[in-house]
Design a protein around this motif. Structure first.
Motif, PDB file in Angstrom:
ATOM      1  N   GLU A  46     -13.927  16.304  10.473  1.00 14.38           N
ATOM      2  CA  GLU A  46     -15.069  15.400  10.552  1.00 14.38           C
ATOM      3  C   GLU A  46     -16.420  16.102  10.442  1.00 14.38           C
ATOM      4  OE1 GLU A  46     -15.656  15.172  15.408  1.00 14.38           O
ATOM      5  OE2 GLU A  46     -14.486  13.641  14.388  1.00 14.38           O
ATOM      6  N   GLU A  47     -16.429  17.432  10.242  1.00 12.89           N
ATOM      7  CA  GLU A  47     -17.707  18.130  10.330  1.00 12.89           C
ATOM      8  C   GLU A  47     -18.699  17.710   9.251  1.00 12.89           C
ATOM      9  OE1 GLU A  47     -14.931  20.829   7.950  1.00 12.89           O
ATOM     10  OE2 GLU A  47     -14.848  19.733   9.848  1.00 12.89           O
ATOM     11  N   ASP A  48     -18.222  17.219   8.090  1.00 12.73           N
ATOM     12  CA  ASP A  48     -19.161  16.844   7.031  1.00 12.73           C
ATOM     13  C   ASP A  48     -19.284  15.335   6.861  1.00 12.73           C
ATOM     14  OD1 ASP A  48     -16.656  16.400   6.050  1.00 12.73           O
ATOM     15  OD2 ASP A  48     -17.016  17.319   4.091  1.00 12.73           O
ATOM     16  N   ASP A  49     -18.837  14.547   7.839  1.00 12.10           N
ATOM     17  CA  ASP A  49     -18.897  13.093   7.714  1.00 12.10           C
ATOM     18  C   ASP A  49     -20.324  12.581   7.539  1.00 12.10           C
ATOM     19  OD1 ASP A  49     -16.204  12.674   7.750  1.00 12.10           O
ATOM     20  OD2 ASP A  49     -16.081  12.075   9.861  1.00 12.10           O
ATOM     21  N   GLU A  50     -21.264  13.165   8.275  1.00  9.59           N
ATOM     22  CA  GLU A  50     -22.649  12.697   8.182  1.00  9.59           C
ATOM     23  C   GLU A  50     -23.203  12.925   6.782  1.00  9.59           C
ATOM     24  OE1 GLU A  50     -24.432  10.966  10.297  1.00  9.59           O
ATOM     25  OE2 GLU A  50     -22.756  10.922  11.720  1.00  9.59           O
ATOM     26  N   ILE A 103     -21.448  13.162   4.012  1.00  7.71           N
ATOM     27  CA  ILE A 103     -20.747  12.252   3.115  1.00  7.71           C
ATOM     28  C   ILE A 103     -21.352  10.855   3.192  1.00  7.71           C
ATOM     29  CG2 ILE A 103     -18.553  11.017   2.802  1.00  7.71           C
ATOM     30  CD1 ILE A 103     -17.143  13.663   3.436  1.00  7.71           C
ATOM     31  N   MET A 104     -21.626  10.367   4.402  1.00 10.45           N
ATOM     32  CA  MET A 104     -22.201   9.032   4.549  1.00 10.45           C
ATOM     33  C   MET A 104     -23.610   8.959   3.962  1.00 10.45           C
ATOM     34  SD  MET A 104     -20.798   7.567   8.206  1.00 10.45           S
ATOM     35  CE  MET A 104     -21.159   9.022   9.191  1.00 10.45           C
ATOM     36  N   THR A 105     -24.372  10.033   4.104  1.00  9.41           N
ATOM     37  CA  THR A 105     -25.721  10.045   3.525  1.00  9.41           C
ATOM     38  C   THR A 105     -25.660   9.943   2.006  1.00  9.41           C
ATOM     39  OG1 THR A 105     -26.606  11.358   5.352  1.00  9.41           O
ATOM     40  CG2 THR A 105     -27.838  11.393   3.285  1.00  9.41           C
ATOM     41  N   ARG A 106     -24.770  10.721   1.392  1.00  9.92           N
ATOM     42  CA  ARG A 106     -24.650  10.675  -0.067  1.00  9.92           C
ATOM     43  C   ARG A 106     -24.088   9.338  -0.531  1.00  9.92           C
ATOM     44  NH1 ARG A 106     -23.005  16.119   0.987  1.00  9.92           N
ATOM     45  NH2 ARG A 106     -20.777  15.567   0.880  1.00  9.92           N
ATOM     46  N   LEU A 107     -23.125   8.804   0.203  1.00  9.60           N
ATOM     47  CA  LEU A 107     -22.523   7.535  -0.187  1.00  9.60           C
ATOM     48  C   LEU A 107     -23.521   6.386  -0.085  1.00  9.60           C
ATOM     49  CD1 LEU A 107     -19.937   6.115  -1.108  1.00  9.60           C
ATOM     50  CD2 LEU A 107     -19.307   5.856   1.308  1.00  9.60           C
TER      51      LEU A 107
END
Length: 490
Positions: A339-343, A345-349
């Motif tokens: 989960e370390e890169d979830d934030e 990923i959500m920003t780019r998405l």
């Protein structure tokens, strides 16, 4: 435009032995007008809806309890900016339990009803008709086109399977879906003509006595033989519709079997831009060709097939979320369960459909011509003259669905069996030979759950699930955990 409170229901006095006297439900707001027939019109292969005023009413969801009302709107809905929701609360277009909200910091509690009246701009859906596979006195088995949600949700209301069928058959007819497909997915669905029929079919599906088969088209050369993915799935963002493989997610299990693999036509290097540099959006061309894959879901989690295929390194070719290199990088999220890169990923998405176009749509589909590759739904910079809502351009027809089709549903006891043919995108491309239909004689790929050691485990989980259902039935909180975060007015 004034908000119109609904009339109160008849009051029933409590019975003598009632320990808890009857309590009136909170008042709600009704839609100022109910346009009928729906304001549809067809244009450029799209079904469009003229803007109209509409009121959403929704009970407080479990994850909303104890949160500020503006925070709920800002975090759950991506249709409009936070400034719009703040202004709507202040001006009284958002009300709580039928009354104006004192502050944008007002705390929402269990049992509260949020009402939001707005000038509604529905996105277009496909103009393709809803196909009828079978119809009798109890059920309609439909072939849902891609690009239409099942229920009114989010930005969609009239452009939903329910409302399109109601418009076709009459205002008083109430279609009752027994199962649900994602908006982007096509294929078999069951519509009950009356409540008992809908409940009976829904019960069959819940009890896992119905076997399901999907067909999909994925990136690269999918392995031969049965591939079983048992990775649990967690909802990461209800606002963005993002789910990922996570150890603390819900149990999920899928069996995959490759039907065909179509390699590239030649062995040339990947395309380069006019300036001689490799386009970053084309790196996955190295994965060479695509596969047609049959999917047999044992469980039914949201985005289960899409998430499992991404984890296996073969996402659905035109999936705007899970095959998006700009969001997940060159590996497209293969084998990723941290989960370390979830934030990030959500920003780019969150930029997709606003500043950017999903590169799965923009660059990588051989069946889409150059004009349609450039055409995509995104913010135009213009606003509505009535409500100042930011306006979107029309989507290209290629954006309305992904290569995922519910091909067959059949009763485990052999009482019924409904299927469709292979969709066009699953047929052999020009110059190649491959499967054009699936028959008992020509199809050696029937999945044997007992052979894979899944049948007994599946039955024991059902028994445990029934025990949990009895246990949970005693709880007062019956809020669904389905990610339908749209009723209050996305």
């Amino acid at each position: 435009m004034a908000l119109v409170p609904s009339s109160l229901p008849d009051k029933y006095p409590p019975l003598p032995d009632d320990k808890f006297p009857f309590k009136e439900p909170p008042p709600v707001v009704i839609t100022p007008c109910d346009p009928w027939p729906p304001p549809y019109y067809l244009e450029d292969g799209l079904r469009k809806v003229k803007p109209y005023h509409f009121t959403y009413n929704t009970y407080c969801k479990q994850r909303w309890r104890g949160r500020e009302i503006l925070d709920i709107f800002a975090s759950e809905f991506r249709d409009r900016p936070t400034e719009y929701y703040e202004k709507a609360i202040i001006e009284g277009r958002v009300v709580l339990n039928g009354k104006p909200v004192p502050s944008t910091k007002t705390i929402v509690k269990n049992g509260d009803i949020i009402s939001h009246t707005l000038h509604r701009h529905e996105p277009p859906s496909t103009a393709k008709p809803i196909g009828i596979v079978h119809e009798d006195d109890d059920l309609i088995v439909i072939d849902k086109p891609a690009g239409i949600p099942v229920h009114p949700a989010g930005r969609y209301n009239f452009n939903s399977v329910i409302e399109i069928m109601r418009a076709d058959r009459g205002y008083g007819w109430n279609p009752l879906p027994c199962n649900r497909l994602d908006r982007l997915t096509s294929g078999i669905m069951f519509i009950g003509k009356h409540r008992q029929a809908a409940e009976d079919m829904s019960a069959q599906i819940r009890e896992r006595t119905v076997k399901k088969e999907y067909i999909t088209r994925v990136v690269g050369e999918f392995p031969e033989g049965e591939v079983v993915c048992e990775k649990p799935i967690l909802q990461i963002s209800p606002k963005l519709g993002l789910n990922r493989v996570r150890a603390n997610g819900k149990e999920a299990r899928t069996v995959f079997k490759r039907l065909a693999y179509y390699p590239p036509k030649d062995d040339k290097e990947e395309p380069v831009a006019q300036n001689g540099e490799h386009h970053p959006g084309m790196a996955w061309k190295k994965m060479r060709g695509y596969s047609i894959v049959r999917c047999f879901p044992i469980t039914g989690r949201t985005h289960q097939l899409r998430v499992h295929l991404q984890y296996l390194g073969h996402p659905i070719s035109n999936d705007p979320i899970y095959a998006n290199q700009r969001v997940f990088g060159p590996s497209l999220g293969r084998g990723h369960s941290e989960e370390e890169d979830d934030e990030d990923i959500m920003t780019r998405l969150s930029r997709m459909g606003k500043e950017d176009i999903a590169d799965a749509v923009a660059y990588h589909d051989e069946m889409v011509d150059q004009y349609n590759k450039r055409k995509a739904e995104k913010m135009t910079g213009e606003t509505c003259s009535v409500c100042d809502t930011p306006l979107y351009s029309d989507p290209g027809v290629h954006e309305l669905g992904i290569y995922l089709h519910a091909r067959r549903y059949h009763c485990e006891e052999g009482k019924w069996d409904y299927e469709t043919g292979l969709p066009e995108w699953a047929l052999p491309p020009p110059g190649y030979e491959g499967a054009t239909e699936l028959t008992k004689e020509s199809d050696p790929l029937a999945v044997d759950l007992k052979k894979l050691g899944l049948e007994d485990d599946h039955e024991s989980r059902d028994q445990q699930g029934q025990a949990n259902a009895v246990k949970n039935a005693t709880k007062t909180d019956t809020t669904s955990d389905e990610p339908v975060a749209a009723s209050a007015g996305a």
